[in-house]
Motif scaffolding. Structure first.
Motif: not given
Ligand code: B4P
Length: 190
Positions: A11, A32, A54, A125, A128, A175
């Motif tokens: 994040g 990855t 994961i 996160l 998201r 950003v």
């Protein structure tokens, strides 16, 4: 050829900044996390295996990740360079990358670490999760991913610090502000 390692907790904006870096410097993005998610959605043997790790917030075993990176790396002839996004995440992976690059007369030019406080990581996160619904963006799993990052980060930072490649970046702000900080650091190495 310029090779950038983009490091930071989950994040921290590695994927977000990579997109802008690819555009500006014409580099190949080697994430990855993205490759593993694509293996999962294609239902490959590696994808099935990786999903189990994961989904729990654990790292995928080094040997699987290393083989996957090498395959992707060797798909490109005469690239301008690579952004290694989320790789290496362990010392074994860092040594592997150094070995493979040295074998090809190449090197990592800079290792950028995006620093973001934990409460901000969790906030980003969870936001998201509302949009993407990623299986590993649940609060308890996010906390586990951050914990794993913290366990590994010092040794990886030390590895690149010894090679004079380590550059910490303040990962708080817009950003574009963060991108500007990253570009200043990269341009200083060119
Ligand atoms: P990754 O895909 O690398 O996921 P990440 O660390 O969560 O993403 P990132 O830091 O890129 O965040 P993003 O820019 O999207 O890894 C996922 C999993 O794969 C790992 O947990 C592990 O299991 C496995 N894995 C991957 N690589 C591995 C390896 N080498 N070895 C073993 N296992 C491996 O940003 C997140 C959110 O923040 C976005 O929604 C974005 O919009 C937002 N954001 C970004 N910048 C912002 C800003 N400045 N302000 C506010 N919000 C911002």
């Amino acid at each position: 050829m310029i090779n950038i390692v983009l490091f930071g907790p989950p994040g921290s904006g590695k994927g977000t900044q990579s997109e802008k870096l690819i555009e500006k410097y014409g580099l190949i993005h080697l994430s990855t996390g993205d490759i593993l998610r694509s293996e999962i959605s294609n239902g490959t043997e590696l994808g099935v295996k990786a999903k189990a790790f994961i989904d729990k917030g654990e790292l995928v075993p080094d040997d699987d990740v290393k083989a996957m990176v090498l395959k992707k790396f060797d798909e490109h002839t005469n690239p301008k360079g690579f952004i290694f996004d989320g790789f290496p995440r362990t010392c074994d992976q860092a040594r592997f990358l150094r070995h493979e690059l040295t074998d090809r007369d190449l090197r990592v030019n800079i290792m950028l670490t995006l620093n973001v406080p934990n409460d901000e990581l969790v906030k980003r996160l969870l936001k998201r999760a509302e949009i993407d619904g990623r299986a590993d963006d649940k609060k308890s799993i996010i906390e586990r991913r951050i914990e794993i990052y913290q366990n590994q980060s010092e040794t990886i930072a030390e590895f690149y610090h010894k090679m004079h490649k380590y550059v910490p970046i303040d990962g708080l702000g817009t950003v574009d502000e963060i991108f500007e900080r990253i570009c200043v650091a990269i341009d200083a190495t060119l």
